[in-house]
Design an enzyme around this catalytic site. Structure first.
Site, PDB file in Angstrom:
ATOM      1  N   SER A  22       0.736  -1.368   0.082  1.00 51.78           N
ATOM      2  CA  SER A  22      -0.094  -0.185  -0.192  1.00 51.78           C
ATOM      3  C   SER A  22       1.509   1.424  -0.241  1.00 51.78           C
ATOM      4  O   SER A  22       0.622   2.476  -0.606  1.00 51.78           O
ATOM      5  CB  SER A  22      -1.073  -0.193   1.074  1.00 51.78           C
ATOM      6  OG  SER A  22      -0.013  -0.364   2.705  1.00 51.78           O
ATOM      7  N   ASN A  23       1.896   1.768   0.407  1.00 50.47           N
ATOM      8  CA  ASN A  23       3.029   2.110   0.813  1.00 50.47           C
ATOM      9  C   ASN A  23       3.490   2.556  -1.001  1.00 50.47           C
ATOM     10  O   ASN A  23       3.408   3.500  -1.817  1.00 50.47           O
ATOM     11  CB  ASN A  23       3.943   2.153   1.755  1.00 50.47           C
ATOM     12  CG  ASN A  23       3.543   2.194   3.192  1.00 50.47           C
ATOM     13  OD1 ASN A  23       3.344   3.463   3.025  1.00 50.47           O
ATOM     14  ND2 ASN A  23       3.217   1.455   4.336  1.00 50.47           N
ATOM     15  N   LYS A  75      23.615 -14.513   1.620  1.00 53.11           N
ATOM     16  CA  LYS A  75      23.043 -13.927   1.980  1.00 53.11           C
ATOM     17  C   LYS A  75      23.515 -12.501   0.860  1.00 53.11           C
ATOM     18  O   LYS A  75      23.434 -11.209   0.644  1.00 53.11           O
ATOM     19  CB  LYS A  75      23.295 -13.214   3.254  1.00 53.11           C
ATOM     20  CG  LYS A  75      22.318 -11.601   3.874  1.00 53.11           C
ATOM     21  CD  LYS A  75      22.638 -11.210   4.950  1.00 53.11           C
ATOM     22  CE  LYS A  75      21.787  -9.969   5.106  1.00 53.11           C
ATOM     23  NZ  LYS A  75      21.042  -9.426   6.450  1.00 53.11           N
ATOM     24  N   ARG A 101      13.506  -8.181   5.151  1.00 57.06           N
ATOM     25  CA  ARG A 101      15.387  -8.886   5.105  1.00 57.06           C
ATOM     26  C   ARG A 101      15.596  -7.099   6.168  1.00 57.06           C
ATOM     27  O   ARG A 101      15.431  -6.267   5.421  1.00 57.06           O
ATOM     28  CB  ARG A 101      15.415  -8.736   3.809  1.00 57.06           C
ATOM     29  CG  ARG A 101      14.348 -10.116   3.108  1.00 57.06           C
ATOM     30  CD  ARG A 101      15.155  -9.994   2.263  1.00 57.06           C
ATOM     31  NE  ARG A 101      14.184 -11.267   2.754  1.00 57.06           N
ATOM     32  CZ  ARG A 101      15.270 -12.556   2.534  1.00 57.06           C
ATOM     33  NH1 ARG A 101      15.949 -13.122   3.342  1.00 57.06           N
ATOM     34  NH2 ARG A 101      14.013 -13.853   2.477  1.00 57.06           N
ATOM     35  N   HIS A 119       8.629   3.362   9.662  1.00 54.03           N
ATOM     36  CA  HIS A 119       7.760   2.037  10.604  1.00 54.03           C
ATOM     37  C   HIS A 119       6.423   2.506  11.227  1.00 54.03           C
ATOM     38  O   HIS A 119       6.679   3.955  11.295  1.00 54.03           O
ATOM     39  CB  HIS A 119       8.743   2.015  11.950  1.00 54.03           C
ATOM     40  CG  HIS A 119       8.721   1.281  12.195  1.00 54.03           C
ATOM     41  ND1 HIS A 119       9.136  -0.383  12.560  1.00 54.03           N
ATOM     42  CD2 HIS A 119       8.743   1.376  14.385  1.00 54.03           C
ATOM     43  CE1 HIS A 119       8.812  -0.716  13.430  1.00 54.03           C
ATOM     44  NE2 HIS A 119       8.418   0.023  14.339  1.00 54.03           N
TER      45      HIS A 119
END
Ligand code: GRF
Length: 212
Positions: A22-23, A75, A101, A119
């Protein structure tokens, strides 16, 4: 910032997302609607082929780099591939939006002060993946949204903007989530607007937002 031909130099943005998006959609709409004139939403980086955000990007014809971590043995190799996509697309800003992540210190250093995150709490309270529920269950009366630069620690870098909201007795977890997301969809484009206009200056833990 104008270049020699007096044209606006645009910043290419990559949104990193793993889920709903949505962002991502709010940013795409802000760019399309001319509210982020100095920005181009050039790339979606996603680690999950089934994430709804992938379908949103497809519909909007925004290029997607689908980088599945399970096909890389380390990674480091995963992040190298991501960096390859960023370089190919001349990315000047990475906007994390529900990217599940943790980026390595090496990656953060490679894009120092060019990675931001949104956040859903007033940091440093309620870090982590369940911030809205954690704040609601804790019984705080005020929570909110934070946009911050990303450093080597999770949900920790210098804070750019915050918006608070009051939790009322009528709120349920669902109503709170909805109110938080509504704020996010305004605050993220606004912060990115300041970044691409060169208005953000980092001084230690503090971020100065120039008014003009
Ligand atoms: C948002 O609440 C954001 O603050 C957090 O992850 C969520 C992503 O939501 N980091 P969406 O995928 O943008 O809808």
């Amino acid at each position: 910032m104008p270049d020699e031909d007096n044209k606006i130099m645009k910043t290419n943005i990559a949104v990193f997302a793993s889920g709903r998006g949505s962002n991502f959609l709010a940013l795409a709409k802000a760019v399309k609607g001319g509210r982020l004139k100095n920005a181009v939403l050039s790339l979606l980086v996603c680690d999950n082929p089934h994430a709804p955000v992938v379908f949103k990007a497809k519909k909007l014809k925004i290029k997607t780099a689908l980088v599945r971590p399970d096909i890389f043995s380390t990674k480091e190799a995963f992040e190298e591939r991501v960096i390859k996509h960023l370089k190919e697309n001349k990315i000047g800003l990475i906007a994390l939006a529900g990217f599940m992540r943790i980026l390595s210190p090496r990656f953060v250093t490679a894009y120092k002060n060019k990675i931001i995150n949104i956040h859903p709490s007033l940091l440093p309270s309620f870090k982590g993946a369940n911030a809205i529920k954690d704040a609601f269950d804790y019984g705080v009366k005020v929570t909110g949204v934070t946009v911050h630069f990303v450093d080597e620690e999770m949900d920790h870098g210098p804070i750019i903007l915050q918006r608070e909201i009051k939790i009322t007795d009528k709120d349920t977890l669902e109503s709170l989530e909805e109110r938080i997301h509504k704020i996010e969809h305004k605050l993220y484009p606004k912060t990115i607007g300041s970044f691409v206009k060169g208005k953000l200056k980092i001084k230690g833990r503090k971020v100065l937002v120039k008014i003009r």
